[in-house]
Design a protein around this motif. Structure first.
Motif, PDB file in Angstrom:
ATOM      1  N   LYS A  79       0.829  -1.212   0.000  1.00 52.06           N
ATOM      2  CA  LYS A  79       0.000   0.000   0.000  1.00 52.06           C
ATOM      3  C   LYS A  79       0.864   1.263   0.000  1.00 52.06           C
ATOM      4  O   LYS A  79       0.520   2.258  -0.636  1.00 52.06           O
ATOM      5  CB  LYS A  79      -0.972  -0.001   1.181  1.00 52.06           C
ATOM      6  N   GLN A  80       2.029   1.189   0.680  1.00 50.62           N
ATOM      7  CA  GLN A  80       2.918   2.349   0.692  1.00 50.62           C
ATOM      8  C   GLN A  80       3.461   2.636  -0.711  1.00 50.62           C
ATOM      9  O   GLN A  80       3.534   3.798  -1.140  1.00 50.62           O
ATOM     10  CB  GLN A  80       4.080   2.110   1.668  1.00 50.62           C
ATOM     11  N   THR A  81       3.819   1.569  -1.426  1.00 52.53           N
ATOM     12  CA  THR A  81       4.381   1.741  -2.771  1.00 52.53           C
ATOM     13  C   THR A  81       3.331   2.259  -3.747  1.00 52.53           C
ATOM     14  O   THR A  81       3.610   3.153  -4.565  1.00 52.53           O
ATOM     15  CB  THR A  81       4.962   0.407  -3.274  1.00 52.53           C
ATOM     16  N   VAL A  82       2.129   1.710  -3.679  1.00 52.51           N
ATOM     17  CA  VAL A  82       1.055   2.186  -4.564  1.00 52.51           C
ATOM     18  C   VAL A  82       0.695   3.629  -4.234  1.00 52.51           C
ATOM     19  O   VAL A  82       0.461   4.449  -5.130  1.00 52.51           O
ATOM     20  CB  VAL A  82      -0.179   1.268  -4.455  1.00 52.51           C
ATOM     21  N   ALA A  83       0.661   3.967  -2.935  1.00 51.64           N
ATOM     22  CA  ALA A  83       0.345   5.340  -2.535  1.00 51.64           C
ATOM     23  C   ALA A  83       1.377   6.317  -3.087  1.00 51.64           C
ATOM     24  O   ALA A  83       1.032   7.413  -3.571  1.00 51.64           O
ATOM     25  CB  ALA A  83       0.278   5.434  -1.013  1.00 51.64           C
ATOM     26  N   ARG A  84       2.662   5.949  -3.039  1.00 54.55           N
ATOM     27  CA  ARG A  84       3.700   6.820  -3.586  1.00 54.55           C
ATOM     28  C   ARG A  84       3.566   6.930  -5.104  1.00 54.55           C
ATOM     29  O   ARG A  84       3.773   8.002  -5.675  1.00 54.55           O
ATOM     30  CB  ARG A  84       5.080   6.283  -3.211  1.00 54.55           C
ATOM     31  N   TYR A  85       3.240   5.819  -5.756  1.00 49.88           N
ATOM     32  CA  TYR A  85       3.057   5.843  -7.211  1.00 49.88           C
ATOM     33  C   TYR A  85       1.929   6.798  -7.590  1.00 49.88           C
ATOM     34  O   TYR A  85       2.028   7.535  -8.586  1.00 49.88           O
ATOM     35  CB  TYR A  85       2.755   4.437  -7.727  1.00 49.88           C
ATOM     36  N   LEU A  86       0.863   6.795  -6.793  1.00 49.48           N
ATOM     37  CA  LEU A  86      -0.295   7.650  -7.071  1.00 49.48           C
ATOM     38  C   LEU A  86      -0.134   9.054  -6.495  1.00 49.48           C
ATOM     39  O   LEU A  86      -0.984   9.919  -6.741  1.00 49.48           O
ATOM     40  CB  LEU A  86      -1.565   7.011  -6.492  1.00 49.48           C
ATOM     41  N   ASN A  87       0.944   9.242  -5.705  1.00 55.70           N
ATOM     42  CA  ASN A  87       1.182  10.526  -5.032  1.00 55.70           C
ATOM     43  C   ASN A  87       0.008  10.885  -4.117  1.00 55.70           C
ATOM     44  O   ASN A  87      -0.489  12.017  -4.104  1.00 55.70           O
ATOM     45  CB  ASN A  87       1.414  11.641  -6.062  1.00 55.70           C
ATOM     46  N   LYS A  88      -0.396   9.886  -3.342  1.00 63.06           N
ATOM     47  CA  LYS A  88      -1.511  10.048  -2.421  1.00 63.06           C
ATOM     48  C   LYS A  88      -1.061   9.670  -1.010  1.00 63.06           C
ATOM     49  O   LYS A  88      -0.273   8.731  -0.835  1.00 63.06           O
ATOM     50  CB  LYS A  88      -2.688   9.150  -2.827  1.00 63.06           C
ATOM     51  N   PRO A  89      -1.571  10.371   0.014  1.00 67.42           N
ATOM     52  CA  PRO A  89      -1.226   9.999   1.394  1.00 67.42           C
ATOM     53  C   PRO A  89      -2.027   8.784   1.857  1.00 67.42           C
ATOM     54  O   PRO A  89      -3.046   8.421   1.250  1.00 67.42           O
ATOM     55  CB  PRO A  89      -1.618  11.241   2.186  1.00 67.42           C
ATOM     56  N   LEU A  90      -1.560   8.168   2.924  1.00 70.07           N
ATOM     57  CA  LEU A  90      -2.292   7.085   3.575  1.00 70.07           C
ATOM     58  C   LEU A  90      -3.031   7.649   4.774  1.00 70.07           C
ATOM     59  O   LEU A  90      -2.485   8.451   5.537  1.00 70.07           O
ATOM     60  CB  LEU A  90      -1.332   5.980   4.024  1.00 70.07           C
ATOM     61  N   ILE A  91      -4.281   7.247   4.946  1.00 71.49           N
ATOM     62  CA  ILE A  91      -5.072   7.701   6.088  1.00 71.49           C
ATOM     63  C   ILE A  91      -5.614   6.489   6.828  1.00 71.49           C
ATOM     64  O   ILE A  91      -5.666   5.378   6.301  1.00 71.49           O
ATOM     65  CB  ILE A  91      -6.214   8.631   5.644  1.00 71.49           C
ATOM     66  N   GLU A  92      -6.018   6.718   8.058  1.00 71.89           N
ATOM     67  CA  GLU A  92      -6.412   5.611   8.938  1.00 71.89           C
ATOM     68  C   GLU A  92      -7.913   5.376   8.889  1.00 71.89           C
ATOM     69  O   GLU A  92      -8.709   6.326   8.951  1.00 71.89           O
ATOM     70  CB  GLU A  92      -5.978   5.923  10.376  1.00 71.89           C
ATOM     71  N   ASP A  93      -8.283   4.130   8.754  1.00 70.40           N
ATOM     72  CA  ASP A  93      -9.693   3.740   8.764  1.00 70.40           C
ATOM     73  C   ASP A  93     -10.135   3.549  10.209  1.00 70.40           C
ATOM     74  O   ASP A  93      -9.597   2.708  10.940  1.00 70.40           O
ATOM     75  CB  ASP A  93      -9.897   2.450   7.968  1.00 70.40           C
ATOM     76  N   ALA A  94     -11.116   4.339  10.641  1.00 69.51           N
ATOM     77  CA  ALA A  94     -11.520   4.337  12.054  1.00 69.51           C
ATOM     78  C   ALA A  94     -12.044   2.979  12.505  1.00 69.51           C
ATOM     79  O   ALA A  94     -11.711   2.504  13.605  1.00 69.51           O
ATOM     80  CB  ALA A  94     -12.585   5.415  12.271  1.00 69.51           C
ATOM     81  N   ALA A  95     -12.859   2.359  11.676  1.00 72.24           N
ATOM     82  CA  ALA A  95     -13.432   1.060  12.066  1.00 72.24           C
ATOM     83  C   ALA A  95     -12.350   0.000  12.189  1.00 72.24           C
ATOM     84  O   ALA A  95     -12.384  -0.840  13.100  1.00 72.24           O
ATOM     85  CB  ALA A  95     -14.479   0.629  11.041  1.00 72.24           C
ATOM     86  N   ALA A  96     -11.364   0.030  11.299  1.00 79.35           N
ATOM     87  CA  ALA A  96     -10.291  -0.972  11.327  1.00 79.35           C
ATOM     88  C   ALA A  96      -9.404  -0.808  12.551  1.00 79.35           C
ATOM     89  O   ALA A  96      -9.055  -1.793  13.213  1.00 79.35           O
ATOM     90  CB  ALA A  96      -9.457  -0.887  10.056  1.00 79.35           C
ATOM     91  N   ILE A  97      -9.030   0.431  12.876  1.00 77.44           N
ATOM     92  CA  ILE A  97      -8.163   0.631  14.038  1.00 77.44           C
ATOM     93  C   ILE A  97      -8.905   0.299  15.326  1.00 77.44           C
ATOM     94  O   ILE A  97      -8.320  -0.213  16.294  1.00 77.44           O
ATOM     95  CB  ILE A  97      -7.587   2.071  14.069  1.00 77.44           C
ATOM     96  N   GLN A  98     -10.201   0.538  15.342  1.00 79.49           N
ATOM     97  CA  GLN A  98     -11.001   0.176  16.517  1.00 79.49           C
ATOM     98  C   GLN A  98     -11.020  -1.347  16.704  1.00 79.49           C
ATOM     99  O   GLN A  98     -10.912  -1.850  17.823  1.00 79.49           O
ATOM    100  CB  GLN A  98     -12.424   0.714  16.363  1.00 79.49           C
ATOM    101  N   LYS A  99     -11.125  -2.062  15.611  1.00 85.29           N
ATOM    102  CA  LYS A  99     -11.124  -3.527  15.673  1.00 85.29           C
ATOM    103  C   LYS A  99      -9.783  -4.049  16.179  1.00 85.29           C
ATOM    104  O   LYS A  99      -9.722  -4.974  16.998  1.00 85.29           O
ATOM    105  CB  LYS A  99     -11.431  -4.103  14.288  1.00 85.29           C
TER     106      LYS A  99
END
Length: 414
Positions: free
Chosen positions: A78-98
């Motif tokens: 996901k980090q590599t694809v995000a850099r390729y797309l020049n997009k930041p990574l953000i946190e999914d609230a439901a996933a971190i809660q789980k």
């Protein structure tokens, strides 16, 4: 629509695990009418993964990446694809809660790297992971291909694809159209010959699509029609199936993903209220074992004998010694006598026999792969047919069993 699959993981390249996700995803995409044109495997290396993504982006409409979404240092997808797309990574609230709830309930310390599993690419659709922690990602890209990122463990990927991805792709690419599929199963014809006979239909397919799959000793065709209306879709499928049947219908034995030749034969035996018994030499009980795997087969399958040696053929089936000496164990006469003997001994309407040379050495001057199958079918004259199978010993035995089943099928549908 052209798709490309990239499996990420050094352990796959080293042969430490087998990539079962690729075939699963390919098949599911084909069900949706999305063709997979390329599939690669790349190790846990950011630069090589970036190069692979760049190449895929030039030639495919949808790039699917499998694995590398976990919390460790080598999980880079996901980090590599995000850099390729020049997009930041953000946190999914439901996933971190789980994730945090899990560590709290199990009273284990949660390390910071576990938060990586809850990250997704800004502007993408986070995909819920019902059996794990790593969030899947679907990014629709106006300036290039779309990206679909799925977790590596099959126990997480498969439920995610079935429950979340499949309806999402359906909505994204086919809108109010629905896909209707039909699986045709063939035996007795190889994939290359089948595809050759249907070449023009496959080359000019549009709706429905035709996707061939080679399986062990058989071939399947998945026909997929896209339509707003089920009745219209069925008509489209019927029309293309009729064209297929006009060319290779003699090899078509059934329908469905979960079907098999033995299931079809057992169903026919039940419909005809006929019973069967078997005498096996080279197949050593494989035919009977395959029958016994079908639930409820006891209503049509009486049993049989495994007569691997000549002594067993003489003692259990009363095959005359002079036949085995003059004709040989691998002969039409022996196959006929075996089928007739087991039918009479067990009082069934059908008796079938298998005798031949599975290898690795010749027998009685017969080459490896020489197989005689005998069939005593109701009151008809007992028949024996000669076959020559190539390849390794297990394949020869399996092919013998399936060929016997196909012969039975043809007799039962007459």
């Amino acid at each position: 629509m052209k798709a490309e699959i990239i499996a990420v993981g050094t352990e796959i390249l080293l042969g430490q695990i087998v990539n079962t996700n690729g075939p699963f995803v390919s098949k599911r995409l084909a069900d949706l009418g999305i063709d997979v044109y390329f599939e690669e495997t790349v190790g846990d290396n950011e630069e090589r993964l970036k190069q692979t993504i760049s190449l895929a982006a030039k030639r495919s409409d949808l790039v699917v990446l499998l694995g590398g979404l976990g919390p460790t240092k080598d999980d880079l997808t996901k980090q590599t694809v995000a850099r390729y797309l020049n997009k930041p990574l953000i946190e999914d609230a439901a996933a971190i809660q789980k994730i945090t709830r899990f560590y709290k309930e199990t009273r284990r310390p949660m390390t910071e790297n576990n938060r990586l599993q809850a990250l997704y690419i800004a502007g993408s659709h986070p995909l819920k992971n019902s059996t794990g922690f790593a969030v899947g990602i679907f990014y629709q890209n106006e300036e290039g291909p779309d990206f679909l990122l799925l977790p590596g463990p099959p126990g997480e990927l498969k439920p995610m694809f079935t429950q979340v991805v499949q309806p999402l792709l359906q909505k994204a690419y086919f809108k109010d159209h629905h896909l209707y599929s039909r699986v045709l199963r063939f035996f007795g014809i190889g994939e290359s010959l089948l595809v050759t006979k249907l070449a023009d239909l496959i080359d000019h397919q549009s709706n429905p699509t035709i996707a061939p799959y080679a399986k062990t000793s058989e071939v399947t065709l998945r026909l997929t029609a896209s339509s707003r209306n089920e009745h219209v879709a069925k008509k489209l499928l019927d029309e293309v199936e009729q064209k297929i049947q006009s060319r290779v219908g003699e090899y078509l034995y059934g329908y469905g993903d979960q079907n098999s030749l033995v299931n079809v034969v057992v169903n026919l035996l039940e419909q005809k209220k006929l019973t069967i018994s078997a005498a096996e030499s080279l197949t050593a009980g494989a035919f009977q074992a395959m029958l016994a795997d079908v639930p409820g087969v006891s209503s049509v399958f009486a049993g049989g004998a495994v007569t691997y040696s000549n002594e067993a053929k003489m003692k259990l089936l009363k095959i005359p010694a002079e036949v085995l000496v003059t004709e040989g164990a691998v002969s039409a006469q022996t196959a006929k006598l075996m089928a007739s003997a087991i039918k009479n001994q067990l009082g069934t309407q059908i008796g079938i026999s298998f005798t031949g040379v599975a290898g690795p050495d010749e027998l009685e001057g017969n080459a490896v792969g020489t197989v005689w199958i005998g069939l005593a079918f109701k009151d008809q004259p007992v028949e024996a047919r000669l076959f020559h199978f190539s390849n390794a010993r297990p394949y020869i035995r399996e092919r013998s069993v399936l060929t016997g089943l196909d012969w039975l099928r043809h007799e039962l549908i007459k």
